[in-house]
Write a protein that holds these residues in place. Sequence first.
Motif, short mmCIF file in Angstrom:
data_model
loop_
_atom_site.label_atom_id
_atom_site.label_comp_id
_atom_site.label_asym_id
_atom_site.label_seq_id
_atom_site.Cartn_x
_atom_site.Cartn_y
_atom_site.Cartn_z
N ARG A 198 38.15 20.32 39.57
CA ARG A 198 39.19 19.30 39.68
C ARG A 198 40.56 19.84 39.26
NH1 ARG A 198 37.79 13.32 37.60
NH2 ARG A 198 39.83 12.34 37.68
N VAL A 199 40.55 20.66 38.23
CA VAL A 199 41.80 21.15 37.67
C VAL A 199 42.37 22.30 38.51
CG1 VAL A 199 42.63 22.52 35.71
CG2 VAL A 199 41.50 20.33 35.31
N LEU A 200 41.51 23.08 39.17
CA LEU A 200 41.98 24.30 39.82
C LEU A 200 42.00 24.27 41.34
CD1 LEU A 200 40.29 26.99 37.55
CD2 LEU A 200 42.70 26.33 37.57
N LEU A 201 41.17 23.44 41.96
CA LEU A 201 40.97 23.62 43.40
C LEU A 201 41.75 22.64 44.26
CD1 LEU A 201 37.14 24.37 43.45
CD2 LEU A 201 39.05 25.98 43.37
N LEU A 254 41.20 33.95 39.40
CA LEU A 254 40.52 33.57 38.16
C LEU A 254 39.03 33.85 38.29
CD1 LEU A 254 42.29 30.14 37.68
CD2 LEU A 254 42.40 32.01 36.02
N GLU A 300 41.59 38.13 30.37
CA GLU A 300 42.42 36.94 30.12
C GLU A 300 42.32 35.95 31.28
OE1 GLU A 300 43.64 40.06 30.04
OE2 GLU A 300 43.80 40.35 27.87
N ASN A 301 42.06 36.45 32.47
CA ASN A 301 41.96 35.58 33.65
C ASN A 301 40.61 34.90 33.78
OD1 ASN A 301 44.38 36.79 34.15
ND2 ASN A 301 43.89 37.43 36.26
N PRO A 328 42.09 30.27 29.21
CA PRO A 328 43.52 30.20 28.90
C PRO A 328 43.88 28.79 28.46
CG PRO A 328 43.14 31.26 31.03
CD PRO A 328 41.82 30.73 30.59
N GLU A 384 46.39 26.95 28.75
CA GLU A 384 47.04 26.08 29.74
C GLU A 384 45.99 25.37 30.60
OE1 GLU A 384 47.57 29.28 29.28
OE2 GLU A 384 49.73 29.70 29.09
N ILE A 385 44.91 26.09 30.94
CA ILE A 385 43.86 25.50 31.77
C ILE A 385 42.97 24.58 30.93
CG2 ILE A 385 41.84 26.02 33.21
CD1 ILE A 385 43.32 28.57 34.11
N ARG A 387 43.85 22.89 28.40
CA ARG A 387 44.62 21.65 28.19
C ARG A 387 44.49 20.71 29.39
NH1 ARG A 387 45.93 17.34 26.06
NH2 ARG A 387 47.98 16.47 26.52
N ARG A 388 44.50 21.28 30.60
CA ARG A 388 44.33 20.44 31.80
C ARG A 388 42.91 19.87 31.87
NH1 ARG A 388 49.28 19.83 34.84
NH2 ARG A 388 50.48 21.66 34.28
N LEU A 409 42.83 16.91 29.77
CA LEU A 409 43.42 15.74 30.45
C LEU A 409 42.43 15.14 31.45
CD1 LEU A 409 47.10 16.91 31.10
CD2 LEU A 409 46.29 15.25 29.41
N ALA A 410 41.72 16.00 32.16
CA ALA A 410 40.70 15.51 33.11
C ALA A 410 39.61 14.75 32.37
CB ALA A 410 40.11 16.67 33.91
N MET A 436 49.03 36.76 34.59
CA MET A 436 48.84 35.63 35.50
C MET A 436 49.55 34.39 34.95
SD MET A 436 45.26 33.86 36.72
CE MET A 436 44.83 34.93 38.08
N PHE A 490 49.27 30.88 34.54
CA PHE A 490 48.16 29.94 34.70
C PHE A 490 48.63 28.59 35.24
CE2 PHE A 490 46.61 32.91 31.41
CZ PHE A 490 45.58 33.45 32.16
N MET A 506 48.23 28.17 38.83
CA MET A 506 46.88 28.08 39.39
C MET A 506 46.37 26.64 39.44
SD MET A 506 46.53 31.29 39.90
CE MET A 506 44.83 31.80 40.27
N ALA A 531 45.64 22.89 40.43
CA ALA A 531 45.60 22.16 41.70
C ALA A 531 46.71 21.10 41.75
CB ALA A 531 44.24 21.50 41.88
N ALA A 586 45.86 17.88 40.15
CA ALA A 586 45.72 17.94 38.69
C ALA A 586 47.08 17.99 38.00
CB ALA A 586 44.88 19.14 38.29
N MET A 601 48.23 14.74 36.31
CA MET A 601 47.55 14.24 35.11
C MET A 601 48.45 14.37 33.90
SD MET A 601 43.76 15.90 35.36
CE MET A 601 42.72 15.67 36.80
#
Lengths: 405, 405
Positions: free
Chosen positions: A112-115, A206, A236-237, A260, A262-263, A265-266, A269-270, B1, B3, B6, B8, B11, B14
Amino acid sequence: MLFDEMIAEDAKVMKSSLIRQLTGLVNRPDVISFATGSPNAEMFPYEQLAEIFNHLIAVEKGRLFQYSVTRGNAELIEAVCERNACVHGIEAAAVETILVSGSQQGLDFVARVLLDPGDAVFVELPNYIGATASFENFRARMVGIRKTSAGMDLDDLRTKIRQVRLEGSPPKLIYVIPNFQNPSGHTWDVQTRKGLIEVAREENLLIFEDNAYGEVYFSGDDPDILKPIKSYDGAENALYMSTFSKVLAPGLRVAWIVGPKEIIRRIELAKETGDLCTSTVGQKLILEYLKRDWLDAHLAGVRAFYEMKCVLMQAALERHMSGLAKWNRPQGGLFLWAELLEQIDTLPLLRQAVEEEKVAFIPGQPFFVDGSGANTLRLSFSNVSDDNIELGLEKISRLMARAAR
Amino acid sequence: MLFDEMIAEDAKVMKSSLIRQLTGLVNRPDVISFATGSPNAEMFPYEQLAEIFNHLIAVEKGRLFQYSVTRGNAELIEAVCERNACVHGIEAAAVETILVSGSQQGLDFVARVLLDPGDAVFVELPNYIGATASFENFRARMVGIRKTSAGMDLDDLRTKIRQVRLEGSPPKLIYVIPNFQNPSGHTWDVQTRKGLIEVAREENLLIFEDNAYGEVYFSGDDPDILKPIKSYDGAENALYMSTFSKVLAPGLRVAWIVGPKEIIRRIELAKETGDLCTSTVGQKLILEYLKRDWLDAHLAGVRAFYEMKCVLMQAALERHMSGLAKWNRPQGGLFLWAELLEQIDTLPLLRQAVEEEKVAFIPGQPFFVDGSGANTLRLSFSNVSDDNIELGLEKISRLMARAAR
């Protein structure tokens, strides 16, 4: 009202996995089932968990049943970070870590967060079907990568990344299970793990590493070769996910993701709108289990249990399947992979197996995002009694021999 | 990278709710907090749950910790259907019912299954913020509907539906909490419930009725007026959701949705990749609690507890807030709603309240999808001690009086 017309476009693509549809067929009580992929319930430390539950009730009273914070119990996150560092060599802070309600929720949130629709996700051939389903529900383009005996074929990966990029699909994620993969039971070597980091860095992708089975290893090998990709320099990726489901108890629904911040944290939120928080009871039971330092002793028993099952499988396969199939010798986990020597489709064979021989397995083809693998099957040794391992494989071999004629 | 690059597109929208962001501020131990919306942990029947847990361990052993089926434990679904019918007048079969891991997951799955970007969702002014966040995460267009003392203003609803349709946003869903709403504590009358069914039918919209607080009613009123919209004739277009979180224990994470089987089936598919299954321990604890027929006796105590708190609130409000604010007299639930007589924005006031008076509330504006309600606030009486109700409202009134000057 025509309710089907009210369904959102994105939800119309959702479908039940073929394996889920087979559940009714393979779970009949009179059938010997190598199909069930769950860990064996005899291996859940229920007496210890009961002792802890009663202790927690005495100390926490009603607070044991209150809401938790979305990110997860802070003490449990610290304990997970410590175990990640000490056992797996993954140095990650609490801010890079989140607890989720089982690995399947982790897959869903990462997707959900990346695609974005059309993003390319590279997966192994075969691949864990719960991951395929999560990525497909977010309309990702699934790209299957061949395997060598050492793990993912990195040459094939590089070729496919470039090909996909030329075709206009943004390459986004490489999803892998390097230890005792579900479904294949395969394990990657160290060089391939390090090589994947290189490819991901060069191509700006990633990595999503799923280590659900990594703690369930058998004796004989140096556990150092099982070190996660995430533990190596330059990772790191990489997102890393693991779970208490295979080592402790799936019904508690607690897994974790490291990556990471930043991800992460997302993902938090999800989760805030996704389920608010993970079961407080589950989190606190596990936290106390870790505090008491009971996990490693328990794991020794879990490893021995599955190893013995796997040894029995190997012996029975030798006796019954030689000349009909080839199979691997997993170094851990719950699964073993077989490939029939002849081009026989195992999917129609399953119904015959259940009806004529009262035995079940999982046909391999649904695990291949490219539609290949028709002559393969997954055999789980988790929930089959010792006697039934012998009897069940004899039945399968009879069926195979008939089909090969 | 990088982040953030990256993430979506879907997302990126949110965000954490304003109320979540205030958590650190309002949860300081030295602050009297009317902000915390959780049920009071003293009301969770932990001794009974411990007794049941020990019973289940003896009977089920490790199976208490195994995976469950995605739709939910079949016996618990039957028990929920029976309670829906006997207590709430909702006749729905198991195939029209699904268990989810808490109401927030229900909101997420309903949004996922039904909402295309731009679809219009009609909500009350004010509205439950967890619902707003879920719908917005699926890029719905939120449309706020005014309230009368009888519930949603159905004339305003009709007007807005037509207006939205003219503007090209497909009207899809009306989300409502007719009993003791979070945040307002308001309850709808019977006529408005029936009227909503009419509007939804005429305009071909789905109703999504959330009855999280419906069992927490106070004495004096005929519980029949609390009968859910879903229980009335013609409510085939309604989804109904309720939860064990307010009546039993939120940390178990079990709620349920009832609705047209076509939609429930899609929610099951969303759950298959969403989290595979709800906590087995939570489901089995609740099932055994219902089997022992302990819920109604327990609920009598829960109702009396919150009613006493609410009575104390009313008395303290009379003493301290007359001439500064008007407020309602909830017939149940955990929340009370106040509107300042002067146009004072309660959002900046909160920081002052915490820092100068060591008292906290939730500013009303975040609950209004149209950005109104700046001079309102939500007061929860769930977790404030009897003495602190008096003291806390005195502090708030002092603050209000200063701000009004």
